[in-house]
Design a protein around this motif. Structure first.
Motif, PDB file in Angstrom:
ATOM      1  N   ARG A 201       0.761  -1.257   0.031  1.00  0.00           N
ATOM      2  CA  ARG A 201       0.018   0.054   0.027  1.00  0.00           C
ATOM      3  C   ARG A 201       0.612   1.369   0.087  1.00  0.00           C
ATOM      4  NH1 ARG A 201      -5.483   1.487   1.492  1.00  0.00           N
ATOM      5  NH2 ARG A 201      -5.633   3.619   0.828  1.00  0.00           N
ATOM      6  N   TYR A 202       2.076   1.256   0.531  1.00  0.00           N
ATOM      7  CA  TYR A 202       2.839   2.301   0.628  1.00  0.00           C
ATOM      8  C   TYR A 202       3.236   2.614  -0.841  1.00  0.00           C
ATOM      9  CZ  TYR A 202       3.635   1.532   5.533  1.00  0.00           C
ATOM     10  OH  TYR A 202       3.634   1.603   6.834  1.00  0.00           O
ATOM     11  N   LEU A 203       3.367   1.774  -1.778  1.00  0.00           N
ATOM     12  CA  LEU A 203       3.784   2.047  -3.252  1.00  0.00           C
ATOM     13  C   LEU A 203       2.408   2.855  -3.676  1.00  0.00           C
ATOM     14  CD1 LEU A 203       5.218   1.827  -6.024  1.00  0.00           C
ATOM     15  CD2 LEU A 203       4.385  -0.481  -5.975  1.00  0.00           C
ATOM     16  N   VAL A 204       1.369   2.215  -3.349  1.00  0.00           N
ATOM     17  CA  VAL A 204      -0.067   2.495  -4.090  1.00  0.00           C
ATOM     18  C   VAL A 204      -0.190   4.058  -3.534  1.00  0.00           C
ATOM     19  CG1 VAL A 204      -2.427   2.242  -4.286  1.00  0.00           C
ATOM     20  CG2 VAL A 204      -1.000   0.453  -4.435  1.00  0.00           C
ATOM     21  N   THR A 205       0.121   4.366  -2.439  1.00  0.00           N
ATOM     22  CA  THR A 205      -0.142   5.703  -1.702  1.00  0.00           C
ATOM     23  C   THR A 205       0.767   6.637  -2.305  1.00  0.00           C
ATOM     24  OG1 THR A 205      -0.993   4.840   0.303  1.00  0.00           O
ATOM     25  CG2 THR A 205       0.073   7.034   0.519  1.00  0.00           C
ATOM     26  N   THR A 206       2.042   6.303  -2.540  1.00  0.00           N
ATOM     27  CA  THR A 206       3.020   7.044  -3.203  1.00  0.00           C
ATOM     28  C   THR A 206       2.515   7.513  -4.730  1.00  0.00           C
ATOM     29  OG1 THR A 206       4.971   5.906  -2.202  1.00  0.00           O
ATOM     30  CG2 THR A 206       5.459   7.242  -4.327  1.00  0.00           C
TER      31      THR A 206
END
Length: 242
Positions: A46-51
């Motif tokens: 999710r950190y990638l998606v949030t970025t």
């Protein structure tokens, strides 16, 4: 002499087409499905998606003439982009509209680039996006998350192995395509359960006749529709792969 060497070095990386096989494609997609579907793994992905979500706000914010003040990526996988500009009108509307569709759009673009042999350019543009994000992020944890992504992609770009580059970009594109849809579904569940007043959907509702839950459904429909288009492209081209 040095300039020519640098030009050759960069040219080799921009021009790399990638070497994607049907086996690599199948494994990458399967891993993305398992990762996005498993809650423990999804929290990390999710950190990638949030970025990418926050960079969607940034790009559209610049496009509509807003000043980007800062980006935050939080430990709970949420994010926040703070901008300065008019609080009414189409600009603020487009700003909040941009976040949730961004991962699905980026996922489609990355997979298109790999399948049609533009892996080098896809990696380069991904690095540029992360460098811009690093320049805007204003919290320590957010900077750490961006640096991790930047270090990993930089190492792959420097290594410049066409097979590895294609495999990793295919995995990233698949995670963004699937993760974009899951993020929208998570937003819908949260909005229905808690009635958030600060989500993108709630802000859009304040600037339109539609309610926040209706905006969540529109995000879901868009992400699902683009996922179907992306899957159709992948299936259609997979037969031509080795």
């Amino acid at each position: 002499m040095i300039a020519a060497s640098v030009a050759d070095y960069l040219g080799d990386r921009f021009s790399v087409a990638g070497e994607l096989t049907s086996l690599t494609l199948g494994i990458a997609v399967a891993l993305a499905v398992l990762g996005v579907g498993a809650n423990l793994v999804w929290r990390q992905l999710r950190y990638l998606v949030t970025t990418v979500h926050e960079m969607g706000h940034v790009v559209v914010g610049w496009f509509v003439g807003r000043t980007i003040q800062s980006v935050r990526l939080n430990h709970d996988t949420s994010g926040l982009t703070i901008t300065h500009g008019r609080q009414t009108g189409p600009g603020i509307f487009l700003l909040y509209l941009a976040g949730y569709p961004a991962p699905s759009i980026a996922g489609f673009a990355v997979l298109w680039a790999v399948i049609y042999q533009h892996a080098g350019w896809a990696m380069f543009l991904s690095l540029i996006m992360l460098l811009v994000c690093l320049g805007l992020v204003r919290n320590v944890f957010g900077a750490f998350i961006v640096l991790l992504q930047l270090a990993a992609l930089s190492a792959l770009w420097i290594w410049n192995d066409p097979r590895v580059l294609s495999a990793v970009l295919t995995l990233i594109g698949s995670v963004l395509s699937l993760g974009g849809l899951r993020a929208c579904l998570d937003l819908l569940a949260l909005q229905r359960r808690r009635g958030s007043k600060s989500s993108d959907a709630a802000v859009l509702a304040a600037h339109s006749p539609l309610g926040a839950v209706a905006w969540c459904y529109l995000f879901v429909v868009f992400s699902f529709g683009l996922l179907v288009v992306t899957a159709a492209m992948v299936v259609d081209q997979s037969a031509a792969l080795g």
